[in-house]
Each structure stands twice: as structure tokens, then as C-alpha cells.
Design a protein around this motif. Structure first.
Motif, short mmCIF file in Angstrom:
data_model
loop_
_atom_site.label_atom_id
_atom_site.label_comp_id
_atom_site.label_asym_id
_atom_site.label_seq_id
_atom_site.Cartn_x
_atom_site.Cartn_y
_atom_site.Cartn_z
N THR A 330 11.59 -10.08 2.67
CA THR A 330 11.06 -9.23 1.51
C THR A 330 9.37 -9.33 1.51
N THR A 332 5.86 -8.78 -0.33
CA THR A 332 5.29 -8.83 -1.74
C THR A 332 3.95 -7.69 -1.45
N PRO A 333 3.53 -6.95 -2.71
CA PRO A 333 2.47 -6.45 -2.80
C PRO A 333 1.15 -7.16 -2.48
N GLY A 334 0.34 -6.39 -1.47
CA GLY A 334 -0.95 -7.05 -1.26
C GLY A 334 -0.62 -8.12 0.07
N SER A 335 0.67 -7.91 0.62
CA SER A 335 0.74 -8.68 1.83
C SER A 335 -0.04 -8.24 2.66
N GLN A 337 -3.15 -6.63 2.96
CA GLN A 337 -4.48 -7.16 2.84
C GLN A 337 -4.54 -8.78 3.34
N SER A 338 -3.53 -9.55 2.77
CA SER A 338 -3.84 -10.84 3.23
C SER A 338 -3.49 -11.26 4.58
N SER A 344 2.76 -4.02 8.91
CA SER A 344 3.88 -4.24 8.13
C SER A 344 5.25 -3.46 8.56
#
Length: 363
Positions: A330, A332-335, A337-338, A344
Motif C-alpha cells: 500500500t 500512501t499519498p506523498g510517498s 515526494q518523500s 512509484s
């Protein structure tokens, strides 16, 4: 004046009419001319007896010859030691005790004190008599005494000297631990008090039956030719172990007449045992109590050669992976950018959707 001082000192030093010794006017309690004579006689007796013992030991050594473990030399040496001790005790008692001496009180007090202070010594002396009278062990026997494994190289009134040997892997963790993993010498000489026989069991490898039953376990897979493996084990045992030996049969017969023991098979045999991973074949065979490691080494080498020729492998523990649990990933949103350096799931090439595309605003 000086002459008078010398004369006075002379009268105060010497032996008075009662026989007591005086030094500078001080009477030494228990010391008399008779006591001095008895001390000299005692020392002379000890010197003469020890010299005669040494001469007799040299004569016996020359007459008997042989090894130190020779039973004749052992019993001759033990008899000589006993005779020497008896002569010394009787001689000392004869010198110090006269018919006019009242020794009942003194002997009682001395006996009580010695019994309390020399408990271990008395126990060791009693154990020495038990060892000789009961045929517990003798010089040259291979035993386990007080946790020490090895050959008896000397047996005395108070202690037994053992040339230590190693321990098989099955008991390698026993105390004291050794670095030799077989019944071979370690090089250490261990002294054990004789009194140990009253507290711990004595294991004798030699007395009555100088043979041992040994085993070698061989794990084979269930799909291997187990009958061929059994035949290879038996052939190796018949070649190197004790088989059809009249001496072994007579020794076993003597054991059965002396002890209430059941009959035991001397011929090699293989026993099967089912385990979770393999079939365990245990080879049981008879060997002499010395040279066990050499026999097992020869059997192992022949067995390995036979297994290689027959194409039979030795089984070992294996694990089969029969399935994997479902794995769900899974994001998560913003993964994105991190972790800008890791693509992705949408950026991974998919053979059904075509090559991955880069979202707007990223290069």
C-alpha cells in the motif's frame, strides 16, 4: 666469679638424678635420657626398614621384570608396602611402650583425635582394602573414578593415579570437559583419593569383560536402497569388529556365571528407527576395550566407500517451502515526494499497459 658462674650453669644444665633433662635450670617436660635413646632407636629403625624396602623392591623388579601393569609386579609391590608398614608400626610400638607403661588413657585420647582429624585418610585406607579385596579395579584397568576417565597407572594406600583419556562426542559435555573427543590419552595425570569409591560409582571397562558394544548411526533417505545400506554396514563391521572370537565368547560365559545377566548377542546387527526426516540405521558391534577409535574409523571409511559405489547419500535435515502468504503493498499519498529517487508503482513498466510515463511537472 666467672668460675662460679660456669659451675652454676653446669649444674643447671644436664640430667638430674631422676633422669629429667635440665637446660639452664629449666626442666624439659617429657624429655629424658630414656626418651632420647628411644628417639634415636626410632630413627634408626625407620632408616633400616626403608633401606631394606628399597633393596627388596630392586630385587623384585629384577626378578619379575615385565611392565608396570604386570599383575605379579603389582601384587609384589603392594605386599612389600604392607609388610613395611606393619614392621614400622610394630617396631615403633615396641620401642616406646613397655610393660610398665600405662597407655590406656593416652591411646584413647590419641585414637579419638586421629579419628576426627584423619577421617579422609582412614576412609582412603579402608577403600584401599575394599579395592584389593573386592576386585574393584587394579593397575592397568580402564575406569571412570570420581568423574575421571582413564587407565590406572598407580594404586596406593590413599590415592589412585589415572592417565586421563578423552570422552566420546555423546558425553563430551561431561565434567571435567576434555579437548580429545575419543577414548585416547589427553596427557594429563590425575590423582583421585581412594575414598571416592564410597560416594560414587566406579565404571570399569576392563575387569571381567574387556570388550565394549559400540554403535554407529547412519541416516538415509526413505527413497534410498535401505537394504543395500544395511548390507554395507554389516560387511564393514564383520571386517573390522570382533566377530566369532572364542575369547569374547568365554569372557561372556564367565560374566553370565558370575552375574545374573541375560544373554547378549556378540554378532554385528543393524537396527532401524523411523524419524521425521530420514530412516536411521544403527550398527551395533563388539570391539576390544582399547583401540575403539581406530576400529570406528576403519568402519566409517569402508561404509562411505560402499555408499559411494551404491549411489546412496547420507540424509540431512531439509525444508520444503510449499507456499507463501499473500503480500499486499500500500502506497500512501506523498510517498513519491518523500522518496523522489524511487519510482512509484505507476512508473514501473507494465507489459500490458506499455512503458511507464512520467507525471507532469517531473523530469
Amino acid at each position: 666469679m666467672n668460675a662460679e658462674l660456669v659451675a652454676s650453669t653446669a649444674t643447671e644444665t644436664g640430667v638430674d638424678p631422676s633422669g629429667a633433662v635440665r637446660i639452664l635450670g629449666v626442666t624439659l617436660v617429657g624429655v629424658s635420657a630414656t626418651t632420647g635413646v628411644k628417639v634415636l632407636f626410632t630413627l634408626a629403625l625407620i632408616v633400616v626398614v626403608v633401606a631394606l624396602q628399597a633393596a627388596a623392591r630392586a630385587v623384585l623388579r629384577r626378578m619379575l621384570g615385565g611392565q608396570v601393569a604386570d599383575p605379579r609386579r603389582f601384587w609384589a609391590r603392594q605386599g612389600l608396602q604392607v609388610i613395611t608398614a606393619v614392621v614400622l608400626v610394630l617396631g615403633v610400638v615396641s620401642i616406646w611402650i613397655t610393660p610398665e607403661t600405662d597407655v590406656s588413657t593416652g591411646v584413647g585420647l590419641i585414637s579419638a583425635g586421629l579419628a576426627f582429624a584423619l577421617q579422609q585418610v582412614i576412609l582412603s585406607l579402608a577403600a584401599y582394602a575394599v579395592i584389593l579385596r573386592g576386585d574393584t579395579f587394579g593397575v592397568g584397568d580402564r575406569i571412570v573414578l570420581g568423574g575421571v576417565r582413564g587407565d590406572v597407572v598407580r594404586l596406593g594406600f590413599l590415592k589412585t593415579t589415572i592417565m586421563e583419556m578423552g570422552q566420546p562426542p555423546a558425553v563430551a559435555g561431561a565434567d571435567p570437559a576434555t579437548w580429545v573427543h575419543s577414548r585416547q590419552y589427553t596427557g594429563r595425570v590425575v590423582t583421585v583419593t581412594n575414598a571416592v569409591i564410597f560416594e560414587e560409582p566406579v565404571y570399569n571397562y576392563t575387569r571381567d569383560f574387556p570388550y565394549l558394544w559400540e554403535e554407529i548411526a547412519l541416516p538415509v533417505s526413505y527413497d534410498a536402497d535401505r537394504h543395500r545400506a544395511e548390507s554395507i554396514l554389516l560387511d564393514a563391521a564383520r571386517t573390522h569388529a570382533v566377530v566369532d572370537d572364542p575369547d569374547a565368547e568365554r569372557a561372556l560365559a564367565r560374566m553370565r556365571t558370575r552375574y545374573a545377566m541375560a544373554d547378549a548377542a556378540l554378532a554385528p546387527a543393524v537396527y532401524w528407527r523411523i524419524t521425521d526426516n530420514w530412516l536411521e540405521l544403527s550398527l551395533r558391534f563388539l570391539v576390544h576395550h582399547r583401540g575403539v577409535r581406530e576400529v570406528k574409523d576403519a568402519i566409517t571409511r569402508q561404509v562411505l566407500g560402499g555408499l559411494d559405489e551404491a549411489g546412496i547419500g547420507i540424509a540431512s535435515a531439509t525444508y520444503d517451502v510449499v507456499g507463501l502468504p499473500p503480500v499486499e503493498v500500500t502506497f500512501t499519498p506523498g510517498s513519491a515526494q518523500s522518496s523522489p529517487t524511487q519510482p512509484s508503482s505507476a512508473e514501473v513498466d507494465d507489459p500490458d499497459r506499455g512503458p511507464a510515463t512520467t507525471p507532469p511537472g517531473r523530469s
